[in-house]
Scaffold this motif. Structure first.
Motif, PDB file in Angstrom:
ATOM      1  N   GLU A  62       0.865  -1.175   0.000  1.00 15.53           N
ATOM      2  CA  GLU A  62       0.000   0.000   0.000  1.00 15.53           C
ATOM      3  C   GLU A  62       0.907   1.231   0.000  1.00 15.53           C
ATOM      4  OE1 GLU A  62      -3.280  -0.047  -0.348  1.00 15.53           O
ATOM      5  OE2 GLU A  62      -3.177  -2.238  -0.406  1.00 15.53           O
ATOM      6  N   ILE A  63       0.344   2.403  -0.125  1.00 18.86           N
ATOM      7  CA  ILE A  63       1.122   3.639  -0.069  1.00 18.86           C
ATOM      8  C   ILE A  63       1.382   3.976   1.396  1.00 18.86           C
ATOM      9  CG2 ILE A  63       1.086   6.122  -0.525  1.00 18.86           C
ATOM     10  CD1 ILE A  63      -0.613   5.446  -3.033  1.00 18.86           C
ATOM     11  N   PHE A  64       2.646   4.213   1.714  1.00 21.79           N
ATOM     12  CA  PHE A  64       3.055   4.593   3.060  1.00 21.79           C
ATOM     13  C   PHE A  64       3.327   6.089   3.097  1.00 21.79           C
ATOM     14  CE2 PHE A  64       4.335   0.129   2.865  1.00 21.79           C
ATOM     15  CZ  PHE A  64       3.806  -0.360   4.055  1.00 21.79           C
ATOM     16  N   ASP A  65       2.781   6.762   4.085  1.00 20.10           N
ATOM     17  CA  ASP A  65       3.067   8.181   4.299  1.00 20.10           C
ATOM     18  C   ASP A  65       4.313   8.258   5.162  1.00 20.10           C
ATOM     19  OD1 ASP A  65       3.242  10.842   5.007  1.00 20.10           O
ATOM     20  OD2 ASP A  65       1.102  11.058   5.397  1.00 20.10           O
ATOM     21  N   ARG A  66       5.372   8.845   4.632  1.00 16.67           N
ATOM     22  CA  ARG A  66       6.657   8.914   5.316  1.00 16.67           C
ATOM     23  C   ARG A  66       6.890  10.272   5.972  1.00 16.67           C
ATOM     24  NH1 ARG A  66       7.602   3.885   6.251  1.00 16.67           N
ATOM     25  NH2 ARG A  66       7.974   2.624   4.422  1.00 16.67           N
ATOM     26  N   ASP A  67       5.816  10.995   6.263  1.00  6.48           N
ATOM     27  CA  ASP A  67       5.925  12.303   6.903  1.00  6.48           C
ATOM     28  C   ASP A  67       6.852  13.221   6.118  1.00  6.48           C
ATOM     29  OD1 ASP A  67       5.220  14.188   8.818  1.00  6.48           O
ATOM     30  OD2 ASP A  67       6.942  13.704  10.087  1.00  6.48           O
ATOM     31  N   GLY A  68       6.463  13.513   4.914  1.00 10.19           N
ATOM     32  CA  GLY A  68       7.256  14.383   4.038  1.00 10.19           C
ATOM     33  C   GLY A  68       7.301  13.859   2.623  1.00 10.19           C
ATOM     34  N   PHE A  69       7.107  12.569   2.455  1.00  7.20           N
ATOM     35  CA  PHE A  69       6.980  11.972   1.129  1.00  7.20           C
ATOM     36  C   PHE A  69       6.204  10.670   1.280  1.00  7.20           C
ATOM     37  CE2 PHE A  69      10.801  10.037   2.765  1.00  7.20           C
ATOM     38  CZ  PHE A  69      10.840   8.764   2.226  1.00  7.20           C
ATOM     39  N   ARG A  70       5.849  10.065   0.144  1.00 11.02           N
ATOM     40  CA  ARG A  70       5.078   8.820   0.160  1.00 11.02           C
ATOM     41  C   ARG A  70       5.848   7.738  -0.586  1.00 11.02           C
ATOM     42  NH1 ARG A  70      -0.954   9.672  -0.980  1.00 11.02           N
ATOM     43  NH2 ARG A  70      -0.394   8.473  -2.807  1.00 11.02           N
ATOM     44  N   SER A  71       5.642   6.479  -0.182  1.00 10.84           N
ATOM     45  CA  SER A  71       6.380   5.357  -0.770  1.00 10.84           C
ATOM     46  C   SER A  71       5.475   4.172  -1.054  1.00 10.84           C
ATOM     47  CB  SER A  71       7.469   4.868   0.192  1.00 10.84           C
ATOM     48  OG  SER A  71       8.374   5.887   0.499  1.00 10.84           O
TER      49      SER A  71
END
Length: 136
Positions: free
Chosen positions: A106-115
């Protein structure tokens, strides 16, 4: 004296036809070089670039069909990340890859970008990340 960026990353694969099928035909990278390796004439070496050019960072693969699978640990590379400009583009990649039968996180929110994360045919972890984290 300063380092200016990433020139290339080289990984090992078992079958360069299969690897090329993934990186060129699925991910859309361009083959910018295909020859024997300068340091190991018995190994085929394929270079992939972005947008048909070698002016940016490159990803290359050395083919060793009989080498055993790698082990995760110190000295190994955990993953490498490709960049997309927007979250909308990343979502499109996620949908496209799943339509191609590629298992993705799934899409992970990396607190500044997404992965998002997936594995290539040899098990390398590949990330597709949005822009973010301005360290300047």
């Amino acid at each position: 004296m300063a380092l200016r960026g990433l020139h290339h990353l080289t990984a090992i694969c078992q079958d360069l036809e299969r690897t090329t099928g993934f990186y060129r035909d699925v991910l859309g990278l361009t083959v910018v070089g295909d020859a024997v390796n300068d340091d190991d004439p018995d190994a085929r070496h394929v270079w992939f670039g972005f947008g048909g050019t070698a002016r940016t960072a490159l990803v290359s693969f050395l083919e060793y069909p009989d080498m055993p699978p790698g082990q995760i640990g110190v000295g190994a590379t955990h993953h490498f990340a490709f960049l997309v400009d927007t979250a909308v583009e990343q979502q499109a990649w996620l949908e496209y890859l799943r339509e191609c039968g590629v298992e993705c996180s799934e899409i992970f929110d990396r607190d500044g970008f997404r992965s998002i994360y997936l594995r290539d045919p040899d098990g390398h972890i590949v990330e597709i990340a949005t822009r973010g984290w301005d360290f300047s």
